[in-house]
Motif scaffolding. Structure first.
Motif, PDB file in Angstrom:
ATOM      1  N   ASP A  17       0.829  -1.208   0.000  1.00 33.36           N
ATOM      2  CA  ASP A  17       0.000   0.000   0.000  1.00 33.36           C
ATOM      3  C   ASP A  17       0.859   1.251   0.000  1.00 33.36           C
ATOM      4  N   VAL A  18       1.865   1.282   0.860  1.00 36.83           N
ATOM      5  CA  VAL A  18       2.718   2.459   0.957  1.00 36.83           C
ATOM      6  C   VAL A  18       3.559   2.630  -0.300  1.00 36.83           C
ATOM      7  N   ASP A  19       4.030   1.518  -0.881  1.00 38.87           N
ATOM      8  CA  ASP A  19       4.825   1.604  -2.109  1.00 38.87           C
ATOM      9  C   ASP A  19       4.036   2.275  -3.218  1.00 38.87           C
ATOM     10  N   ARG A  20       2.776   1.909  -3.366  1.00 44.85           N
ATOM     11  CA  ARG A  20       1.943   2.528  -4.395  1.00 44.85           C
ATOM     12  C   ARG A  20       1.751   4.008  -4.118  1.00 44.85           C
ATOM     13  N   GLN A  21       1.521   4.356  -2.852  1.00 43.39           N
ATOM     14  CA  GLN A  21       1.292   5.751  -2.507  1.00 43.39           C
ATOM     15  C   GLN A  21       2.563   6.589  -2.665  1.00 43.39           C
ATOM     16  N   ILE A  22       3.676   6.080  -2.152  1.00 44.61           N
ATOM     17  CA  ILE A  22       4.907   6.862  -2.179  1.00 44.61           C
ATOM     18  C   ILE A  22       5.418   7.028  -3.609  1.00 44.61           C
ATOM     19  N   SER A  23       5.366   5.963  -4.400  1.00 40.13           N
ATOM     20  CA  SER A  23       5.835   6.075  -5.779  1.00 40.13           C
ATOM     21  C   SER A  23       5.024   7.111  -6.536  1.00 40.13           C
ATOM     22  N   ASN A  24       3.714   7.084  -6.362  1.00 39.82           N
ATOM     23  CA  ASN A  24       2.874   8.076  -7.025  1.00 39.82           C
ATOM     24  C   ASN A  24       3.163   9.476  -6.489  1.00 39.82           C
TER      25      ASN A  24
END
Length: 355
Positions: A203-210
């Motif tokens: 979840d955090v990977d998707r948010q941080i990358s975006n």
């Protein structure tokens, strides 16, 4: 006390929660105590993470991993070289000119303030204006001393920057090239029970990358748009002010309000209360409105919506802990907290209620 004891017993008996808690504490301790020493490493990780979007795009089009990394990396080095050669000398000249013109600006500002009691005696008194002028002069002297002390002690800073310019490109390249190898090395030390940590990371990977890539695009777009606008109006220090406007998007709400002051002050000192000043202020307001109402929703469509109060609290807390990087990552870190709370197992009585 029984409630607290039951909570500890329930959560500490879950190995996944124990692992997640220890992992978060370890990361927090490393960044807090070793953040200064690891600044080039952390910055290189951020840059590599930023460039990974371009690498992934080329890979989806059929490019090999190594060729994608090389192309994106070379484009990044070219961009950095253009900034260092084309933008930095201009910024240096404009900063020097602004510091030299600062006494004249203060003098002109004091003249304007001294006329206020005559035109608006019911709102401003001469005593208030005198106190404000003394404060402005003291701040101007302090600022000049700080600039002088920085110019005398910036040799160590220049050496540090040169070291970073050598180390960081090397680190970025290897973080991109050996991404799978580095992640595989970390995975071999993970325990068998890390399902909750895995869900939080996804979840955090998707948010941080975006967020990181979107914020980088937002900075570049706002910077370029502001520079073209200021340059078209003939505003002094257009590159410096447009860069400040671009960087202001790092701090939601607060950044835009703070950077408005130098933009309007420079415009006022240059043109006074004139139609050109009004048109420049209108154009600047349009840029801010388009950024907040069009660009941000378009770029950050996949970011979890956070309440403005949560964003401001995150900026204050993480900025106080980690300075610039804490401010920059305030929203991703707040998203991390939200992801942890979402993934944290509910107690049995809540599970029965929801069922």
């Amino acid at each position: 006390m029984n409630i607290v004891a039951r909570w500890f017993k329930r959560n500490l008996s879950n190995p996944q929660l124990v692992f997640l808690s220890l992992l978060l504490l370890a990361v927090f301790a490393v960044v807090l105590f070793l953040g200064d020493m690891l600044t080039p490493v952390l910055a290189s990780i951020v840059i590599a993470y930023l460039l990974e979007g371009g690498v992934g795009l080329l890979q989806r089009r059929g490019w090999p991993r190594l060729a994608s990394v090389l192309l994106v990396y070379l484009l990044f080095i070219l961009f950095v070289a253009l900034v260092l050669v084309g933008v930095m000398p201009l910024l240096s000249r404009q900063i020097t000119d602004l510091v030299q013109q600062l006494p004249n600006m203060v003098l002109e500002g004091t003249r304007f303030l001294m006329d206020l009691p005559e035109h608006y005696p019911e709102l401003v008194t001469e005593a208030q204006v005198s106190e404000l002028i003394l404060f402005m002069r003291a701040e101007a002297v302090t600022f000049g001393q700080q600039v002088l002390s920085w110019s005398l002690a910036n040799v160590a800073g220049i050496i540090t920057i040169l070291v970073y310019l050598i180390l960081m490109p090397i680190l970025v390249f290897f973080f991109m090239k050996d991404k799978d190898l580095i992640l595989g090395w970390f995975r071999q030390y993970l325990p068998e029970h890390h399902g909750i940590a895995g869900r939080v990371w996804c979840d955090v990977d998707r948010q941080i990358s975006n967020y990181i890539r979107g914020k980088a695009w937002e900075i570049l777009i706002v910077w370029a748009t502001s520079f073209v606008t200021f340059y078209a109006f003939g505003l002094k220090y257009a590159m410096l002010l447009s860069l400040l406007v671009g960087l202001s998007v790092i701090i939601p709400y607060i950044g835009a309000a703070v950077v408005t002051v130098p933009v309007l002050l420079v415009a006022w000192f240059q043109w006074g209360w004139s139609p050109q000043f009004a048109w420049l202020a209108l154009a600047y307001a349009i840029i801010q409105a388009l950024d907040g109402n069009v660009l941000v929703p378009l770029i950050f469509s996949e970011v979890v919506n956070l309440h403005p109060v949560a964003i401001i609290v995150a900026i204050l807390v993480f900025g106080g802990l980690w300075g610039f990087w804490g401010v920059f990552f305030a929203i991703p870190l707040a998203t991390l907290v939200q992801a942890i709370l979402t993934a944290w197992p509910q107690p049995p009585d809540e599970l029965e209620t929801t069922a």
